[in-house]
Design a protein around this motif. Sequence first.
Motif, mmCIF file in Angstrom:
data_model
loop_
_atom_site.group_PDB
_atom_site.id
_atom_site.type_symbol
_atom_site.label_atom_id
_atom_site.label_comp_id
_atom_site.label_asym_id
_atom_site.label_seq_id
_atom_site.Cartn_x
_atom_site.Cartn_y
_atom_site.Cartn_z
ATOM 1 N N ARG A 35 -90.804 6.795 -29.334
ATOM 2 C CA ARG A 35 -92.133 7.387 -29.119
ATOM 3 C C ARG A 35 -92.059 8.507 -28.082
ATOM 4 N N LYS A 36 -91.313 8.266 -26.991
ATOM 5 C CA LYS A 36 -91.167 9.307 -25.962
ATOM 6 C C LYS A 36 -90.557 10.571 -26.553
ATOM 7 N N MET A 37 -89.554 10.401 -27.403
ATOM 8 C CA MET A 37 -88.919 11.551 -28.042
ATOM 9 C C MET A 37 -89.912 12.285 -28.945
ATOM 10 N N ALA A 38 -90.680 11.530 -29.724
ATOM 11 C CA ALA A 38 -91.654 12.128 -30.630
ATOM 12 C C ALA A 38 -92.722 12.907 -29.852
ATOM 13 N N VAL A 39 -93.205 12.329 -28.753
ATOM 14 C CA VAL A 39 -94.208 13.003 -27.919
ATOM 15 C C VAL A 39 -93.620 14.285 -27.323
ATOM 16 N N ALA A 40 -92.382 14.210 -26.834
ATOM 17 C CA ALA A 40 -91.738 15.389 -26.250
ATOM 18 C C ALA A 40 -91.595 16.504 -27.282
ATOM 19 N N LEU B 115 -100.479 21.672 -21.122
ATOM 20 C CA LEU B 115 -100.041 20.480 -21.863
ATOM 21 C C LEU B 115 -100.535 19.182 -21.245
ATOM 22 N N ASN B 116 -100.882 19.195 -19.959
ATOM 23 C CA ASN B 116 -101.450 17.992 -19.355
ATOM 24 C C ASN B 116 -102.748 17.593 -20.032
ATOM 25 N N GLY B 117 -103.392 18.531 -20.708
ATOM 26 C CA GLY B 117 -104.617 18.235 -21.443
ATOM 27 C C GLY B 117 -104.376 17.728 -22.851
ATOM 28 N N SER B 118 -103.098 17.626 -23.263
ATOM 29 C CA SER B 118 -102.821 17.142 -24.616
ATOM 30 C C SER B 118 -102.947 15.626 -24.669
ATOM 31 N N GLU B 119 -103.228 15.131 -25.851
ATOM 32 C CA GLU B 119 -103.401 13.691 -26.024
ATOM 33 C C GLU B 119 -102.832 13.258 -27.370
ATOM 34 N N GLN B 120 -102.453 12.001 -27.427
ATOM 35 C CA GLN B 120 -101.926 11.452 -28.670
ATOM 36 C C GLN B 120 -103.100 11.147 -29.583
ATOM 37 N N ALA B 121 -103.118 11.757 -30.757
ATOM 38 C CA ALA B 121 -104.199 11.550 -31.710
ATOM 39 C C ALA B 121 -103.884 10.436 -32.703
ATOM 40 N N ASP B 122 -102.600 10.229 -32.971
ATOM 41 C CA ASP B 122 -102.216 9.210 -33.946
ATOM 42 C C ASP B 122 -100.733 8.898 -33.791
ATOM 43 N N MET B 123 -100.319 7.764 -34.348
ATOM 44 C CA MET B 123 -98.918 7.369 -34.324
ATOM 45 C C MET B 123 -98.642 6.530 -35.559
ATOM 46 N N PHE B 124 -97.428 6.639 -36.085
ATOM 47 C CA PHE B 124 -97.044 5.875 -37.261
ATOM 48 C C PHE B 124 -95.574 5.525 -37.156
ATOM 49 N N LYS B 125 -95.250 4.282 -37.520
ATOM 50 C CA LYS B 125 -93.854 3.854 -37.569
ATOM 51 C C LYS B 125 -93.469 3.687 -39.030
ATOM 52 N N ALA B 126 -92.491 4.481 -39.462
ATOM 53 C CA ALA B 126 -92.020 4.431 -40.844
ATOM 54 C C ALA B 126 -91.123 3.223 -41.053
ATOM 55 N N GLY B 127 -90.892 2.909 -42.294
ATOM 56 C CA GLY B 127 -90.049 1.779 -42.647
ATOM 57 C C GLY B 127 -88.635 1.876 -42.112
ATOM 58 N N ASP B 128 -88.132 3.080 -41.929
ATOM 59 C CA ASP B 128 -86.776 3.255 -41.410
ATOM 60 C C ASP B 128 -86.724 3.219 -39.878
ATOM 61 N N GLY B 129 -87.880 2.976 -39.236
ATOM 62 C CA GLY B 129 -87.931 2.875 -37.778
ATOM 63 C C GLY B 129 -88.301 4.167 -37.063
ATOM 64 N N THR B 130 -88.443 5.251 -37.809
ATOM 65 C CA THR B 130 -88.834 6.522 -37.195
ATOM 66 C C THR B 130 -90.284 6.439 -36.718
ATOM 67 N N ILE B 131 -90.507 6.859 -35.485
ATOM 68 C CA ILE B 131 -91.854 6.914 -34.920
ATOM 69 C C ILE B 131 -92.344 8.353 -35.037
#
Length: 173
Positions: free
Chosen positions: A56-61, A110-126
């Motif tokens: 998740r940290k990698m995806a957010v970055a 970027l401090n004003g950015s926010e997570q709008a959604d998240m999904f975990k795929a079957g292969d474990g990719t976030i």
Amino acid sequence: MCAAVCLLLNCGSKPTSASKQAEKDGIPVWVYGGRKDNTGLYAVGAGKLSNDITSRKMAVAQARLELAQSVEVSVKGITQTLVDDQGAEGDRQFLAALSENAALTTEAILNGSEQADMFKAGDGTIYVLMYLPKSTFVTELTKKASTFNRTSSAAYTEEKMAEAYEKYFSTNK
């Protein structure tokens, strides 16, 4: 590791190849097609590491990097348009400095950015969908513009930059 990252600013109503692929793969459409509206910028990041937290940290970055690049490209485009339109050498120098400094204020934006959604795929990719409200970056860029030493010419240019940010980001669908 999947590193698909995309940023989209516009809405579409027709099914796209991205939406067809997402439906076929059983994942949310935004993973491939992003999300679009005129209230801000969206970016998708992906991560597949040893655990969900670091993935998740990698995806957010990744998504935040894409947001930063999008803001920088937009600011450079707006600034270049004004430079071309202004003509006066003093204004050109001011606009060039403003564009450079806008890039330096990216972290505040970027401090004003926010997570709008998240999904975990079957292969474990976030997959993470990050959102940056238009009001956040327009406010931060306008604040940055107001920190410059002003001449009457620079004050006029600052006003034009603020108008350009507001116009560009409110009409860019």
